[in-house]
Design a protein around this motif. Sequence first.
Motif, PDB file in Angstrom:
ATOM      1  N   VAL A 607      -9.072  26.934   1.118  1.00 17.48           N
ATOM      2  CA  VAL A 607      -9.986  27.509   0.538  1.00 17.48           C
ATOM      3  C   VAL A 607     -11.238  26.725   0.056  1.00 17.48           C
ATOM      4  O   VAL A 607     -12.481  26.875   0.141  1.00 17.48           O
ATOM      5  CB  VAL A 607      -9.213  28.647  -0.670  1.00 17.48           C
ATOM      6  CG1 VAL A 607     -10.516  29.383  -1.415  1.00 17.48           C
ATOM      7  CG2 VAL A 607      -8.496  29.574   0.161  1.00 17.48           C
ATOM      8  N   THR A 608     -10.941  25.537  -0.735  1.00 16.31           N
ATOM      9  CA  THR A 608     -11.883  25.069  -1.170  1.00 16.31           C
ATOM     10  C   THR A 608     -12.536  24.714  -0.403  1.00 16.31           C
ATOM     11  O   THR A 608     -14.133  24.205  -0.584  1.00 16.31           O
ATOM     12  CB  THR A 608     -11.744  24.066  -2.357  1.00 16.31           C
ATOM     13  OG1 THR A 608     -10.121  24.911  -3.575  1.00 16.31           O
ATOM     14  CG2 THR A 608     -12.325  22.923  -2.874  1.00 16.31           C
ATOM     15  N   ARG A 609     -12.086  24.143   0.330  1.00 19.33           N
ATOM     16  CA  ARG A 609     -13.316  23.728   2.107  1.00 19.33           C
ATOM     17  C   ARG A 609     -14.019  24.983   2.200  1.00 19.33           C
ATOM     18  O   ARG A 609     -14.858  24.108   2.789  1.00 19.33           O
ATOM     19  CB  ARG A 609     -12.054  23.120   3.066  1.00 19.33           C
ATOM     20  CG  ARG A 609     -12.265  20.845   2.434  1.00 19.33           C
ATOM     21  CD  ARG A 609     -10.669  20.959   3.707  1.00 19.33           C
ATOM     22  NE  ARG A 609     -10.647  19.178   3.349  1.00 19.33           N
ATOM     23  CZ  ARG A 609      -8.974  18.709   3.654  1.00 19.33           C
ATOM     24  NH1 ARG A 609      -9.054  18.874   4.417  1.00 19.33           N
ATOM     25  NH2 ARG A 609      -9.477  17.364   3.366  1.00 19.33           N
ATOM     26  N   LEU A 610     -13.375  25.638   2.785  1.00 20.54           N
ATOM     27  CA  LEU A 610     -14.109  26.404   3.628  1.00 20.54           C
ATOM     28  C   LEU A 610     -14.870  27.011   2.698  1.00 20.54           C
ATOM     29  O   LEU A 610     -16.256  27.298   2.508  1.00 20.54           O
ATOM     30  CB  LEU A 610     -13.369  27.982   3.506  1.00 20.54           C
ATOM     31  CG  LEU A 610     -13.735  28.798   4.256  1.00 20.54           C
ATOM     32  CD1 LEU A 610     -14.113  28.372   5.837  1.00 20.54           C
ATOM     33  CD2 LEU A 610     -13.047  30.038   4.194  1.00 20.54           C
ATOM     34  N   ARG A 611     -15.124  27.125   1.473  1.00 23.01           N
ATOM     35  CA  ARG A 611     -16.115  27.645   0.459  1.00 23.01           C
ATOM     36  C   ARG A 611     -17.645  26.153   0.138  1.00 23.01           C
ATOM     37  O   ARG A 611     -19.064  26.322   0.552  1.00 23.01           O
ATOM     38  CB  ARG A 611     -15.912  27.389  -1.618  1.00 23.01           C
ATOM     39  CG  ARG A 611     -15.168  28.668  -1.188  1.00 23.01           C
ATOM     40  CD  ARG A 611     -14.548  28.799  -3.091  1.00 23.01           C
ATOM     41  NE  ARG A 611     -15.757  28.840  -3.963  1.00 23.01           N
ATOM     42  CZ  ARG A 611     -15.292  28.555  -5.353  1.00 23.01           C
ATOM     43  NH1 ARG A 611     -14.093  28.773  -5.856  1.00 23.01           N
ATOM     44  NH2 ARG A 611     -16.957  28.710  -5.659  1.00 23.01           N
ATOM     45  N   TYR A 612     -17.044  25.136   0.274  1.00 24.30           N
ATOM     46  CA  TYR A 612     -17.902  24.108   0.226  1.00 24.30           C
ATOM     47  C   TYR A 612     -18.793  24.750   1.893  1.00 24.30           C
ATOM     48  O   TYR A 612     -19.622  23.596   1.526  1.00 24.30           O
ATOM     49  CB  TYR A 612     -17.089  22.314   0.801  1.00 24.30           C
ATOM     50  CG  TYR A 612     -17.891  21.347   1.224  1.00 24.30           C
ATOM     51  CD1 TYR A 612     -19.212  20.882  -0.668  1.00 24.30           C
ATOM     52  CD2 TYR A 612     -17.957  20.514   2.016  1.00 24.30           C
ATOM     53  CE1 TYR A 612     -19.285  19.329  -0.283  1.00 24.30           C
ATOM     54  CE2 TYR A 612     -18.398  19.714   2.462  1.00 24.30           C
ATOM     55  CZ  TYR A 612     -19.278  19.194   1.730  1.00 24.30           C
ATOM     56  OH  TYR A 612     -20.377  18.103   1.346  1.00 24.30           O
ATOM     57  N   LEU A 613     -17.918  24.648   2.955  1.00 29.99           N
ATOM     58  CA  LEU A 613     -18.414  24.608   4.478  1.00 29.99           C
ATOM     59  C   LEU A 613     -20.065  25.645   3.305  1.00 29.99           C
ATOM     60  O   LEU A 613     -21.064  25.734   4.745  1.00 29.99           O
ATOM     61  CB  LEU A 613     -17.849  24.464   5.388  1.00 29.99           C
ATOM     62  CG  LEU A 613     -16.476  24.116   5.674  1.00 29.99           C
ATOM     63  CD1 LEU A 613     -16.274  23.707   6.774  1.00 29.99           C
ATOM     64  CD2 LEU A 613     -17.845  22.509   6.021  1.00 29.99           C
ATOM     65  N   ALA A 614     -19.372  26.699   3.639  1.00 26.08           N
ATOM     66  CA  ALA A 614     -20.580  27.881   3.234  1.00 26.08           C
ATOM     67  C   ALA A 614     -21.304  27.773   2.421  1.00 26.08           C
ATOM     68  O   ALA A 614     -22.757  28.509   2.173  1.00 26.08           O
ATOM     69  CB  ALA A 614     -19.381  28.950   2.339  1.00 26.08           C
ATOM     70  N   ASP A 615     -20.899  27.024   1.651  1.00 28.18           N
ATOM     71  CA  ASP A 615     -22.751  26.590   0.128  1.00 28.18           C
ATOM     72  C   ASP A 615     -23.087  25.596   0.271  1.00 28.18           C
ATOM     73  O   ASP A 615     -23.732  25.390   1.091  1.00 28.18           O
ATOM     74  CB  ASP A 615     -21.734  25.976  -0.533  1.00 28.18           C
ATOM     75  CG  ASP A 615     -21.533  27.594  -1.770  1.00 28.18           C
ATOM     76  OD1 ASP A 615     -21.472  28.232  -1.611  1.00 28.18           O
ATOM     77  OD2 ASP A 615     -20.319  26.725  -2.536  1.00 28.18           O
ATOM     78  N   GLU A 616     -22.933  24.251   1.756  1.00 22.99           N
ATOM     79  CA  GLU A 616     -23.919  23.184   1.587  1.00 22.99           C
ATOM     80  C   GLU A 616     -23.642  22.829   3.285  1.00 22.99           C
ATOM     81  O   GLU A 616     -24.445  22.252   3.942  1.00 22.99           O
ATOM     82  CB  GLU A 616     -23.081  21.229   1.973  1.00 22.99           C
ATOM     83  CG  GLU A 616     -22.142  21.641  -0.222  1.00 22.99           C
ATOM     84  CD  GLU A 616     -23.491  21.746  -0.699  1.00 22.99           C
ATOM     85  OE1 GLU A 616     -24.619  21.496  -0.492  1.00 22.99           O
ATOM     86  OE2 GLU A 616     -24.252  21.663  -1.636  1.00 22.99           O
ATOM     87  N   GLY A 617     -22.824  24.194   4.362  1.00 24.79           N
ATOM     88  CA  GLY A 617     -23.338  23.684   5.918  1.00 24.79           C
ATOM     89  C   GLY A 617     -24.616  24.194   6.072  1.00 24.79           C
ATOM     90  O   GLY A 617     -24.550  23.623   6.928  1.00 24.79           O
ATOM     91  N   PRO A 618     -25.264  25.243   6.459  1.00 27.04           N
ATOM     92  CA  PRO A 618     -26.033  25.608   6.817  1.00 27.04           C
ATOM     93  C   PRO A 618     -27.470  25.032   6.361  1.00 27.04           C
ATOM     94  O   PRO A 618     -28.109  24.101   6.975  1.00 27.04           O
ATOM     95  CB  PRO A 618     -26.906  27.342   5.757  1.00 27.04           C
ATOM     96  CG  PRO A 618     -25.357  27.362   5.156  1.00 27.04           C
ATOM     97  CD  PRO A 618     -24.210  26.218   5.123  1.00 27.04           C
ATOM     98  N   ASP A 619     -27.759  23.751   5.467  1.00 24.31           N
ATOM     99  CA  ASP A 619     -28.317  23.018   5.866  1.00 24.31           C
ATOM    100  C   ASP A 619     -28.325  21.416   6.121  1.00 24.31           C
ATOM    101  O   ASP A 619     -29.224  21.457   7.074  1.00 24.31           O
ATOM    102  CB  ASP A 619     -28.676  21.906   3.864  1.00 24.31           C
ATOM    103  CG  ASP A 619     -29.267  23.563   3.109  1.00 24.31           C
ATOM    104  OD1 ASP A 619     -29.659  24.435   3.500  1.00 24.31           O
ATOM    105  OD2 ASP A 619     -29.143  22.672   1.919  1.00 24.31           O
ATOM    106  N   VAL A 620     -27.344  21.607   6.757  1.00 23.57           N
ATOM    107  CA  VAL A 620     -26.848  20.626   7.670  1.00 23.57           C
ATOM    108  C   VAL A 620     -26.514  20.798   9.203  1.00 23.57           C
ATOM    109  O   VAL A 620     -25.665  20.373   9.698  1.00 23.57           O
ATOM    110  CB  VAL A 620     -26.032  19.763   7.635  1.00 23.57           C
ATOM    111  CG1 VAL A 620     -26.506  18.865   6.594  1.00 23.57           C
ATOM    112  CG2 VAL A 620     -24.528  19.855   6.763  1.00 23.57           C
ATOM    113  N   GLY A 621     -26.553  22.161   9.532  1.00 23.89           N
ATOM    114  CA  GLY A 621     -26.543  23.097  10.756  1.00 23.89           C
ATOM    115  C   GLY A 621     -24.948  23.662  10.972  1.00 23.89           C
ATOM    116  O   GLY A 621     -24.630  23.518  11.871  1.00 23.89           O
TER     117      GLY A 621
END
Length: 696
Positions: A607-621
């Motif tokens: 869950v923590t990793r998924l939240r990280y992807l939701a927050d930081e992922g869009p800026d790097v694709g």
Amino acid sequence: MTAELVRGQNHPLPEVRLAIRISAGAPVLAGATLGDENGTVPGPQWVAHPGAPALPGVEVPRRAATGHRLAVDLGALPEAVHRVAVFLALPTGAGTPPRFGAVAAPHTTVENLDGTELACYTITGLDSETAVLALELYRRQGAWKVRAVGQGYAAGLTALFADQGLREAADVAAAAHAAAASGEAAHGLSRMLPAPTSAPSAPEASARPPQDASTAPSQATSPAPPHDASASAACVTPAPGPYDAAAPESRGTTASGTPGPTPSFAQQPEPAPSYDARNPYDTQAPGAAPRDSGTRVDYTHPGRRAHGTPPPAAPAADDGRPAPPVAGDAVGWSMEERLYNQVWGMFEDLARTTAAFRSAVDFADSRLEKELDQALTDPRGRLGAAGDAAREAAHVRRTQLVDQARVALDRDLAQLTAESEVVEPALPPAYARWDNPVWHGYRVPVEPPMALRLGDLHLPESASLRIPLLVRLPLERGLWFDSGPAAFGGAPDSAELRHLAMEAAVALAARLLAVHPAGDFAVQIIDPAGTGAAAFAPLTRAGVLAAPPATGAAGVTEMLERLTRRVDLVQMAVRGGAPESLPADVDTARRLLIVNDFPHGFDDRAVTRLRYLADEGPDVGVHLLLVADREDAAAYGPLLDPLWRSLMRLTPVPDDHFADPWVGHAWTYEPSLVPTGSQVVHQVLTEVARARTKRS
């Protein structure tokens, strides 16, 4: 669409020649500093202020005022300039406010040359500060963005310049204040950029796309994408709008043609307003010149005009009707951009004319109630034939007013429907419905699109008129298809909703794959229990997935670890200015991660990793798409609330959860689904897979 920024938020700038408008509650001086890649201002020659108003690529006003227009040409900046910081300061001397906290919050707007607003930011939270760094335009990977800064300085311009590394901070600050006080060359308007003929004035409110009412207010989206309920409050200046009781404007439009706030006809002074024969909910200010009752509806928001020219009068047919609409009749450098602006113009026009109709009905109801109250308060007319006649007359007047408003609404809807019938067939694949003939001649594109269709929007008064919901690409926020039955009264059962949500997610993934060049976009799937195997069959059968769907706890962990590593490495490479140093096994293509039945199969670490992807992922694709029922995550308590609020909620069935902060409408959203029995997705994905094979 205007991006309403909050402090720290950024937004891409599609244009290099810009105007920055500033409005404040008291006279302020405005300027800009040019910084290198570290944000350092090397010397006084890198500061544009009232004493030195023109630098290469930047020109600022030469005196203090409550309204400013700064001209910026990012393409003309020296190569060493990576940042343009816009600052405001209160003038020194007697009679000036002692601090920003004592005046209304300054408002900033970034526009392109035709006056179309790109982003706005209201600088709130100021108190003892006398200078503030409002906005920052910065270059990142060859593209320019704007960031809302809002950093205040109680010690004034000297502290602001010193914070940017300027050694001569005190001297430059003194020169700026002295020049602003002298008022020399008070004309101060930009010579570098032409003033847009259709630009809205500072007190006017900007039109906005809808917000998702399903989540708590936070910060926003959408291009331009449509903002949802996590968007910030509307960016409007504190000045009174055009709908003051003394001088209402027609159809919810300001004098310059830009949309204004929702009119409140119940507040009009007595006697009752006179209605235009063509537009019965168009009231006039006392003493104003009469309007032409034969004028057709004027769609004049900047996005629907030609560059730099006022809208020409539409030629009428021989029978007096307006000329037929034309697809792509809006601002833009390409047909794709013109169609994008035209679609959002149709949305604004529908919102405005519906708001005017509803306000007219509200006024008619309030007038009826007042007349009935007057009849009841008079004992002589309360009973008998006189009382009955007074009440009947009041109801007749109410019916007449509503009927007149309905005639005007129907006329506007007919015009918008005619425009929709012309625009819809002309849309490119990224904007088109799945039943559009454009898909039958599909070829893999060589360039990514500027926007994507997520579905349709409509209002109860115009259920047959669908406006495409377009969002700018790349996606700035994750998406969430709600499969929870509790949210939809009278909807299908839970299993059917999950099936529909999966269908909508697969259709969206197929569209994203289809509108990007071969190899530029990838789709990955997490399906812990394997319940979505049948729904994902179109993607797996065509061979367009980047990897097989991840199942089981081990598969979920491995997929999330791989994507988290990719985000970390790309972020470090970009920040270090060495994107070419990425390991060979890191695929830089943009990708969409579809998560089915969240949070089933997720432990706390996942869950923590998924939240990280939701927050930081869009800026790097790396973009996220959940297919989930929020109630299933209730066991996690408030831990996952930030995740849900960060996503744009979509529904597999029609639902009126998109809230419009401009006029307060609740828009009904419908997903873009593939027609039953259609093979269009299979044909499109087969072509995508063939293009990928040739490329490899």
